[in-house]
Design a protein around this motif. Structure first.
Motif, PDB file in Angstrom:
ATOM      1  N   ASP A  77      12.644 -23.696  71.515  1.00 42.03           N
ATOM      2  CA  ASP A  77      12.394 -25.124  71.350  1.00 42.03           C
ATOM      3  C   ASP A  77      11.054 -25.457  71.994  1.00 42.03           C
ATOM      4  N   GLU A  78      10.727 -26.737  72.023  1.00 40.78           N
ATOM      5  CA  GLU A  78       9.406 -27.118  72.524  1.00 40.78           C
ATOM      6  C   GLU A  78       9.251 -26.884  74.021  1.00 40.78           C
ATOM      7  N   GLU A  79      10.361 -26.675  74.736  1.00 42.20           N
ATOM      8  CA  GLU A  79      10.319 -26.425  76.176  1.00 42.20           C
ATOM      9  C   GLU A  79      10.340 -24.930  76.510  1.00 42.20           C
ATOM     10  N   THR A  80      10.487 -24.061  75.524  1.00 40.64           N
ATOM     11  CA  THR A  80      10.540 -22.617  75.785  1.00 40.64           C
ATOM     12  C   THR A  80       9.220 -22.137  76.361  1.00 40.64           C
ATOM     13  N   VAL A  81       9.302 -21.374  77.442  1.00 41.00           N
ATOM     14  CA  VAL A  81       8.114 -20.871  78.134  1.00 41.00           C
ATOM     15  C   VAL A  81       7.761 -19.490  77.589  1.00 41.00           C
ATOM     16  N   PHE A  82       6.487 -19.318  77.260  1.00 44.17           N
ATOM     17  CA  PHE A  82       5.947 -18.055  76.749  1.00 44.17           C
ATOM     18  C   PHE A  82       4.904 -17.522  77.725  1.00 44.17           C
ATOM     19  N   GLN A  83       4.720 -16.214  77.719  1.00 44.69           N
ATOM     20  CA  GLN A  83       3.533 -15.628  78.337  1.00 44.69           C
ATOM     21  C   GLN A  83       2.376 -15.839  77.360  1.00 44.69           C
ATOM     22  N   ILE A  84       1.306 -16.468  77.816  1.00 45.89           N
ATOM     23  CA  ILE A  84       0.258 -16.872  76.886  1.00 45.89           C
ATOM     24  C   ILE A  84      -0.946 -15.943  76.902  1.00 45.89           C
ATOM     25  N   ALA A  85      -0.885 -14.862  77.718  1.00 48.26           N
ATOM     26  CA  ALA A  85      -1.920 -13.819  77.705  1.00 48.26           C
ATOM     27  C   ALA A  85      -3.313 -14.434  77.898  1.00 48.26           C
ATOM     28  N   SER A  86      -4.274 -14.089  77.035  1.00 46.54           N
ATOM     29  CA  SER A  86      -5.661 -14.483  77.287  1.00 46.54           C
ATOM     30  C   SER A  86      -5.959 -15.955  77.056  1.00 46.54           C
ATOM     31  N   MET A  87      -5.013 -16.718  76.583  1.00 43.48           N
ATOM     32  CA  MET A  87      -5.189 -18.172  76.634  1.00 43.48           C
ATOM     33  C   MET A  87      -5.256 -18.648  78.081  1.00 43.48           C
ATOM     34  N   SER A  88      -4.908 -17.764  79.028  1.00 42.09           N
ATOM     35  CA  SER A  88      -5.064 -18.079  80.449  1.00 42.09           C
ATOM     36  C   SER A  88      -6.524 -18.311  80.820  1.00 42.09           C
ATOM     37  N   LYS A  89      -7.455 -17.712  80.066  1.00 38.77           N
ATOM     38  CA  LYS A  89      -8.873 -17.793  80.422  1.00 38.77           C
ATOM     39  C   LYS A  89      -9.420 -19.214  80.354  1.00 38.77           C
ATOM     40  N   PRO A  90      -9.266 -19.941  79.245  1.00 43.43           N
ATOM     41  CA  PRO A  90      -9.771 -21.312  79.253  1.00 43.43           C
ATOM     42  C   PRO A  90      -9.021 -22.219  80.215  1.00 43.43           C
ATOM     43  N   ILE A  91      -7.735 -21.953  80.432  1.00 43.30           N
ATOM     44  CA  ILE A  91      -7.008 -22.735  81.433  1.00 43.30           C
ATOM     45  C   ILE A  91      -7.602 -22.487  82.811  1.00 43.30           C
ATOM     46  N   GLY A  92      -7.839 -21.208  83.124  1.00 42.63           N
ATOM     47  CA  GLY A  92      -8.483 -20.890  84.399  1.00 42.63           C
ATOM     48  C   GLY A  92      -9.874 -21.495  84.515  1.00 42.63           C
ATOM     49  N   ALA A  93     -10.591 -21.574  83.399  1.00 37.49           N
ATOM     50  CA  ALA A  93     -11.923 -22.174  83.428  1.00 37.49           C
ATOM     51  C   ALA A  93     -11.860 -23.641  83.833  1.00 37.49           C
TER      52      ALA A  93
END
Length: 544
Positions: free
Chosen positions: A105-121
């Motif tokens: 569902d919309e609340e399910t948590v995923f490992q987002i891998a390299s999408m972590s990079k712009p978040i970290g930015a």
């Protein structure tokens, strides 16, 4: 070989499929001009939106996602759309784990891998905004003992260089150490052994290069990276299901399981992926509701719910083109660019796009795209190995918004482009043993303790039960490889892990000066063992 970091480069495939255009690289960006709203007359270089296209695209989105999941075999996905600062769509599809009933569902948590990079930015941008660091801050003074192979580069290396992948480190530098169980401190310390390419003009996607920059910023802030991310981004945005710690992901009841591709092309929940060592580059877990808030923050130049969390001047360099990711191979192709943690380009419609993909070969594929001129963002998270499903969902939706229909079969296009990531690795993959191989020496001649400044110690021993050789290497000897005779002093082994798809096989080549190891594990002077799978940068030779 280095597929984990290579797979992070999936985002750069947007060069071909979303037709990025050349923009001038810069270290700072001017203030943005006012953005066009959906339905307004676009700039002369942008395609006019079809009447009602956005609403029609939203209406078609569930059917589109279901169709892509069915065609790809990916077990589950979650998708969100933001526009004008509002959450316009958030929904889950499929199941969290194959063979179980729990739905995504919309609340399910995923490992987002390299999408972590712009978040970290954006975490780094928050510290630039607060005056803790600047994008141009040198990292060496913030990382005691840190060095790269060139002292001049070490002294001049900045946070920006590492977030733009222009440090000169080879692609995927350090990933092989992570595969062998080493922690972040060991990996960052041993980047000094990696050969460098020309500084600031070489683009090489490197998880641990970016992690180095993030660690420097965290040190300047006086807290660990996961805590910094939580304090400066997740809590202010009320991203209550987001974390940069793997243990927090495991603590979520509503979480998606990774699904790797099997030999028959299906998917199965076979592996775990613990990415804490490279958390700033690949270790975030989140859901689409939280990521919708983050997309709104970026689209509103660092403001969320009317509060400025990041100064636009601090965020702007991250979302501006800083280095070319690839030159066009033909005159009518467009180049691609990278900012600081973001892919930056222009769609065929003439509108700037910001985005990134993320993937673990072991079972995750993610993608988001922002179209600032439309104040529009879409994100897709999937729990299957990267076959292009996430990119197809996002790309088809943006097509329907801008053109009223899909411009191509995006799943087929991305699937073809990503297929090589599943090809076996290693110099002996697909090879047959020689028909008349030379016999090996007595196996005890190869036994002993072998040293390598980059990879550390390896112990070769005779496997009395199996009648062959084994080599134990990595952190605490946790990685064990069986060496099978191939030809004379050359043995074969099957590597395992993120960077070794099914069918991978590599050589272990010994050069012995004579005699077996003595009681201390030492051998004759000049004895070497080269493990080809680990020798991409010329660092894969051990001495006994």
């Amino acid at each position: 070989m280095r597929r984990q970091a290579s797979i992070g480069r999936i985002a750069t495939l947007a060069v071909a499929f979303t037709a990025l255009t050349a923009l001038t690289a810069c270290t700072t960006a001017p203030p943005y001009a006012p953005r066009a709203a959906l339905g307004e007359i676009p700039p002369q270089d942008a395609v006019q939106l079809a009447d009602g296209a956005f609403d029609a695209a939203l209406e078609q989105l569930p059917e589109e996602v279901e169709r892509i999941l069915e065609a790809s075999g990916v077990p589950g996905a979650a998708v969100a759309v933001v526009q004008g600062g509002e959450l316009r769509f958030a929904q889950g599809f499929g199941v969290r784990t194959l063979g179980e009933e729990a739905a995504v569902d919309e609340e399910t948590v995923f490992q987002i891998a390299s999408m972590s990079k712009p978040i970290g930015a954006t975490v780094v941008a928050s510290q630039v905004s607060a005056g803790v660091v600047d994008w141009s801050t040198p990292v060496a003074p913030l990382l005691p003992g840190f060095a790269l192979a060139d002292p001049w580069v070490t002294d001049h290396l900045t946070v920006a260089d590492l977030y733009a992948h222009r440090s000169g480190l080879p692609m995927a530098a350090g990933d092989e150490l992570e595969d062998l169980g080493y922690d972040r401190a060991y990996i960052l310390d041993h980047l000094r052994y990696q050969p460098l390419q020309p500084f600031r003009i070489s683009y090489n996607y490197a998880n641990f290069g970016m992690t180095t920059g993030a660690q420097a910023v965290a040190n300047a802030a006086g807290v660990d990276w996961a805590t910094l991310s939580e304090r400066e981004l997740y809590e202010p945005l009320h991203m209550d299901s987001t974390s940069s710690r793997y243990e927090d992901f495991l603590a979520r009841d509503n979480r998606a399981t990774l699904h790797a591709k099997t030999g028959d092309g299906a998917f199965a929940p076979l592996y775990e992926r613990r990415p804490d060592a490279q958390s700033p580059a690949g270790g975030v877990s989140s859901n689409v509701v939280d990521l919708a808030k983050w997309m709104s923050l970026v689209l509103d130049d660092g403001t969320f719910a009317g509060e400025e969390l990041i100064a636009p001047s601090a965020l702007a360099p991250a979302i501006a083109p800083e280095i070319a990711t690839g030159l066009p191979p033909v005159p009518d192709a467009r180049a691609g660019f990278y900012g600081y943690g973001f892919n930056v380009g222009t769609q065929p419609s003439g509108r700037v796009t910001l985005g990134h993909s993320g993937a673990f070969i072991l079972g995750a594929g993610t993608n988001f795209q922002l179209v600032p001129a439309l104040d529009l963002g879409v994100v897709a998270l999937t729990n299957g190995a990267p076959v292009g499903a996430a990119e197809a969902i996002v790309s088809e939706f943006l097509d329907r918004v801008q053109y009223g229909e899909a411009t191509r079969d995006w799943l087929a296009a991305y699937g073809a482009a990503l297929g090589h990531y599943f090809e076996p690795a290693g110099d002996l993959a697909g090879e047959r043993r020689p028909a008349d191989p030379a016999p090996p020496r007595p196996l005890a001649d190869y036994a002993g303790t072998w040293q390598n400044p980059y990879y550390g110690e390896a112990v070769v021993a005779v496997d009395e039960a199996g009648g062959g050789l084994i080599v134990r290497l990595g952190n605490g000897g946790a990685t064990e490889l069986e060496l099978e005779p191939w030809d004379g002093d050359v043995f074969a082994f099957e590597p395992d892990g993120e960077n070794a798809p099914a069918g991978s096989r590599s050589s272990a080549a010994f050069v012995l000066g004579g005699g077996s190891a003595d009681a201390s594990g030492a051998g004759a002077a000049g004895d070497t063992m080269t493990l080809n799978f680990y020798d991409t940068s010329g660092l894969g030779t051990w001495t006994r």
